[in-house]
Write a protein that holds these residues in place. Sequence first.
Motif, PDB file in Angstrom:
ATOM      1  N   GLU A  83      36.806  13.960   8.622  1.00 18.58           N
ATOM      2  CA  GLU A  83      37.516  13.880   9.897  1.00 18.58           C
ATOM      3  C   GLU A  83      38.691  14.863   9.853  1.00 18.58           C
ATOM      4  OE1 GLU A  83      40.006  10.650  12.605  1.00 18.58           O
ATOM      5  OE2 GLU A  83      38.584   9.948  11.100  1.00 18.58           O
ATOM      6  N   ILE A  84      38.720  15.773  10.782  1.00 23.65           N
ATOM      7  CA  ILE A  84      39.740  16.815  10.776  1.00 23.65           C
ATOM      8  C   ILE A  84      40.993  16.301  11.479  1.00 23.65           C
ATOM      9  CG2 ILE A  84      40.300  19.184  11.438  1.00 23.65           C
ATOM     10  CD1 ILE A  84      37.276  19.728  11.565  1.00 23.65           C
ATOM     11  N   VAL A 101      46.412  35.655   7.024  1.00 20.64           N
ATOM     12  CA  VAL A 101      47.221  34.460   6.813  1.00 20.64           C
ATOM     13  C   VAL A 101      46.775  33.819   5.505  1.00 20.64           C
ATOM     14  CG1 VAL A 101      47.792  32.148   7.637  1.00 20.64           C
ATOM     15  CG2 VAL A 101      47.568  34.039   9.276  1.00 20.64           C
ATOM     16  N   LEU A 102      47.717  33.566   4.603  1.00 19.99           N
ATOM     17  CA  LEU A 102      47.411  32.936   3.319  1.00 19.99           C
ATOM     18  C   LEU A 102      48.029  31.539   3.257  1.00 19.99           C
ATOM     19  CD1 LEU A 102      47.988  35.893   0.812  1.00 19.99           C
ATOM     20  CD2 LEU A 102      45.801  34.955   1.584  1.00 19.99           C
ATOM     21  N   ILE A 103      47.197  30.552   2.961  1.00 20.13           N
ATOM     22  CA  ILE A 103      47.649  29.186   2.714  1.00 20.13           C
ATOM     23  C   ILE A 103      47.456  28.939   1.226  1.00 20.13           C
ATOM     24  CG2 ILE A 103      47.399  26.755   3.298  1.00 20.13           C
ATOM     25  CD1 ILE A 103      48.227  28.509   5.675  1.00 20.13           C
ATOM     26  N   THR A 104      48.533  28.636   0.512  1.00 11.68           N
ATOM     27  CA  THR A 104      48.460  28.595  -0.940  1.00 11.68           C
ATOM     28  C   THR A 104      48.998  27.277  -1.508  1.00 11.68           C
ATOM     29  OG1 THR A 104      50.639  29.464  -1.587  1.00 11.68           O
ATOM     30  CG2 THR A 104      49.016  31.064  -0.805  1.00 11.68           C
ATOM     31  N   GLY A 105      48.730  27.090  -2.790  1.00  7.46           N
ATOM     32  CA  GLY A 105      49.210  25.904  -3.494  1.00  7.46           C
ATOM     33  C   GLY A 105      48.239  25.515  -4.589  1.00  7.46           C
ATOM     34  N   PRO A 106      48.670  24.635  -5.486  1.00  5.18           N
ATOM     35  CA  PRO A 106      47.767  24.156  -6.538  1.00  5.18           C
ATOM     36  C   PRO A 106      46.582  23.399  -5.948  1.00  5.18           C
ATOM     37  CG  PRO A 106      50.070  23.607  -7.019  1.00  5.18           C
ATOM     38  CD  PRO A 106      50.020  24.076  -5.610  1.00  5.18           C
ATOM     39  N   THR A 107      45.583  23.148  -6.773  1.00  9.15           N
ATOM     40  CA  THR A 107      44.422  22.370  -6.355  1.00  9.15           C
ATOM     41  C   THR A 107      44.861  20.976  -5.889  1.00  9.15           C
ATOM     42  OG1 THR A 107      43.006  23.522  -7.926  1.00  9.15           O
ATOM     43  CG2 THR A 107      42.235  21.385  -7.131  1.00  9.15           C
ATOM     44  N   GLY A 108      44.273  20.526  -4.788  1.00 10.25           N
ATOM     45  CA  GLY A 108      44.543  19.176  -4.312  1.00 10.25           C
ATOM     46  C   GLY A 108      45.790  19.023  -3.475  1.00 10.25           C
ATOM     47  N   THR A 109      46.318  20.116  -2.920  1.00 10.54           N
ATOM     48  CA  THR A 109      47.532  20.032  -2.098  1.00 10.54           C
ATOM     49  C   THR A 109      47.237  20.145  -0.605  1.00 10.54           C
ATOM     50  OG1 THR A 109      47.911  22.404  -2.498  1.00 10.54           O
ATOM     51  CG2 THR A 109      49.106  20.839  -3.885  1.00 10.54           C
ATOM     52  N   GLY A 110      45.961  20.092  -0.240  1.00 11.37           N
ATOM     53  CA  GLY A 110      45.620  20.049   1.185  1.00 11.37           C
ATOM     54  C   GLY A 110      45.439  21.391   1.860  1.00 11.37           C
ATOM     55  N   LYS A 111      45.191  22.441   1.083  1.00  9.90           N
ATOM     56  CA  LYS A 111      45.017  23.768   1.691  1.00  9.90           C
ATOM     57  C   LYS A 111      43.820  23.793   2.645  1.00  9.90           C
ATOM     58  CE  LYS A 111      44.623  25.907  -2.293  1.00  9.90           C
ATOM     59  NZ  LYS A 111      44.781  24.755  -3.209  1.00  9.90           N
ATOM     60  N   SER A 112      42.705  23.241   2.198  1.00 12.46           N
ATOM     61  CA  SER A 112      41.494  23.236   3.034  1.00 12.46           C
ATOM     62  C   SER A 112      41.719  22.429   4.312  1.00 12.46           C
ATOM     63  CB  SER A 112      40.312  22.654   2.261  1.00 12.46           C
ATOM     64  OG  SER A 112      39.987  23.469   1.153  1.00 12.46           O
ATOM     65  N   THR A 113      42.466  21.338   4.207  1.00 14.53           N
ATOM     66  CA  THR A 113      42.746  20.511   5.383  1.00 14.53           C
ATOM     67  C   THR A 113      43.614  21.268   6.385  1.00 14.53           C
ATOM     68  OG1 THR A 113      42.577  18.495   4.062  1.00 14.53           O
ATOM     69  CG2 THR A 113      43.718  18.324   6.169  1.00 14.53           C
ATOM     70  N   THR A 114      44.604  21.999   5.889  1.00 19.95           N
ATOM     71  CA  THR A 114      45.446  22.801   6.778  1.00 19.95           C
ATOM     72  C   THR A 114      44.619  23.847   7.510  1.00 19.95           C
ATOM     73  OG1 THR A 114      47.432  22.482   5.425  1.00 19.95           O
ATOM     74  CG2 THR A 114      47.370  24.433   6.842  1.00 19.95           C
ATOM     75  N   ILE A 115      43.776  24.573   6.776  1.00 19.18           N
ATOM     76  CA  ILE A 115      42.927  25.587   7.402  1.00 19.18           C
ATOM     77  C   ILE A 115      41.997  24.933   8.431  1.00 19.18           C
ATOM     78  CG2 ILE A 115      41.046  27.217   7.027  1.00 19.18           C
ATOM     79  CD1 ILE A 115      43.439  28.480   5.943  1.00 19.18           C
ATOM     80  N   TYR A 125      34.489  20.835   5.768  1.00 17.07           N
ATOM     81  CA  TYR A 125      34.500  20.247   7.105  1.00 17.07           C
ATOM     82  C   TYR A 125      33.425  20.915   7.961  1.00 17.07           C
ATOM     83  CZ  TYR A 125      39.067  18.313   5.848  1.00 17.07           C
ATOM     84  OH  TYR A 125      40.083  17.633   5.239  1.00 17.07           O
ATOM     85  N   ILE A 126      32.659  20.100   8.680  1.00 14.16           N
ATOM     86  CA  ILE A 126      31.628  20.604   9.575  1.00 14.16           C
ATOM     87  C   ILE A 126      32.211  20.668  10.989  1.00 14.16           C
ATOM     88  CG2 ILE A 126      29.303  20.282  10.482  1.00 14.16           C
ATOM     89  CD1 ILE A 126      29.365  20.800   7.498  1.00 14.16           C
ATOM     90  N   PHE A 127      32.147  21.833  11.605  1.00 14.60           N
ATOM     91  CA  PHE A 127      32.707  22.012  12.948  1.00 14.60           C
ATOM     92  C   PHE A 127      31.607  21.962  13.998  1.00 14.60           C
ATOM     93  CE2 PHE A 127      35.727  24.000  10.093  1.00 14.60           C
ATOM     94  CZ  PHE A 127      36.941  23.555  10.581  1.00 14.60           C
ATOM     95  N   GLU A 128      31.886  21.271  15.098  1.00 12.08           N
ATOM     96  CA  GLU A 128      31.000  21.289  16.252  1.00 12.08           C
ATOM     97  C   GLU A 128      31.552  22.288  17.255  1.00 12.08           C
ATOM     98  OE1 GLU A 128      30.466  17.415  17.868  1.00 12.08           O
ATOM     99  OE2 GLU A 128      29.653  16.568  16.010  1.00 12.08           O
ATOM    100  N   ASN A 129      30.702  23.157  17.761  1.00 12.44           N
ATOM    101  CA  ASN A 129      31.141  24.190  18.694  1.00 12.44           C
ATOM    102  C   ASN A 129      31.715  23.570  19.965  1.00 12.44           C
ATOM    103  OD1 ASN A 129      30.161  26.128  16.910  1.00 12.44           O
ATOM    104  ND2 ASN A 129      28.180  26.268  17.936  1.00 12.44           N
ATOM    105  N   GLN A 130      32.953  23.931  20.254  1.00 14.11           N
ATOM    106  CA  GLN A 130      33.590  23.553  21.523  1.00 14.11           C
ATOM    107  C   GLN A 130      33.857  24.856  22.282  1.00 14.11           C
ATOM    108  OE1 GLN A 130      33.909  20.411  22.510  1.00 14.11           O
ATOM    109  NE2 GLN A 130      33.216  19.495  20.584  1.00 14.11           N
ATOM    110  N   GLN A 131      35.114  25.314  22.267  1.00  8.29           N
ATOM    111  CA  GLN A 131      35.373  26.628  22.857  1.00  8.29           C
ATOM    112  C   GLN A 131      34.972  27.748  21.903  1.00  8.29           C
ATOM    113  OE1 GLN A 131      38.653  27.520  25.404  1.00  8.29           O
ATOM    114  NE2 GLN A 131      39.460  25.431  25.298  1.00  8.29           N
TER     115      GLN A 131
END
Length: 351
Positions: free
Chosen positions: A100-101, A125-139, A163-169
């Motif tokens: 769930e995003i 744009v770079l989102i950085t941090g150690p493993t497990g800090t939520g980088k993928s969730t932010t993106i 995360y699986i995205f459903e096409n909207q716009q």
Amino acid sequence: MSSISIDTILDAADAHQASDVFLQEDEIPRLKIREQIVLLGDEPVTLQHLTGLWQVCGGKVESDMDRDSGLISHTHVRFRVNLHRSMGRLAAVLRRIKTEIPPLPTLGLPVNLLTRWAQRSFGLVLITGPTGTGKSTTIASMLHWMNMNLARHIVTIEDPVEYIFENQQCHFTQREVGRDTTSFAHGLRSALRQAPDVIFVGEIRDYETALIALQAAETGHLVLATMHSERVADTMERFTHLFPDDKLNQGVHLLADQMLGVMCQRLVPKKDGGLQLLVEHIENGGAMREWIRKREAFQIKEHLAKGNDPNAQSFLKAAVEACRSGKIEESVAAQATSNEAEFKRAMRGVQ
């Protein structure tokens, strides 16, 4: 008869909202729950259990030493999987992927800054941090915001797809390393022939991927990517160190010209037992661009320390604000800044 199975272990991980599952042949399974590792029951995982898991994840028990993969449980929960050996025994670590995003405003992020970057037509744009800090969730939250507000073709290159995205716009083309493309670099190069507006690269960790990401930004694409660096200034150095000596000048100048911004993340314990997100970030432009070009990391650190740029924030400022608002303990905040004396001065309002 054994009551334990991989399915029951994964069900328990989901029920307890565990972030990670640790499995090793002839050892009791362990879960990481709120950063604490706990035993699950008293029955060890067997060779048969792990052999089955390895095979389902595409691992070759006879020959593989390490393998990254993904797994969807029987209840449709997604896990990122690392298969490996420990002292000759089969083992695995599974990270539960939240499908769930969450909306950007719920994450404690600088929403105005991130949505401004998301609306740019090109740049890195770079989102950085150690493993497990939520980088993928932010993106994922940034991409979700685009999906709701912009019309874009977004190509993602991930290992694995989370995360699986459903096409909207937006129209999404999601590609997984190992299944849909051979590497981040190859997937990124191929993406440039797929008419993308936005490209998300799961991780930049080698010269070829770094170079193609910058070239993609230079030729009119918005590129989002993650790296494993702990601070903004460290990110610049880590990125340029991916370039060989004879290509370093090219890399530095491309980075200075194409970088939109960097945001570094840390998660620290909250008073209520949850986790608090702290972020450090800068937006590129003006003097910042020259500091990157000249590799003057000390200037970037001093700029962050001054705290007078609305588009820049240090971990120190983030920790002080979280402490003053009662979200985290003072000792936790001081540890997060890596400089207790500096933190105490900031808490007293001393620059």
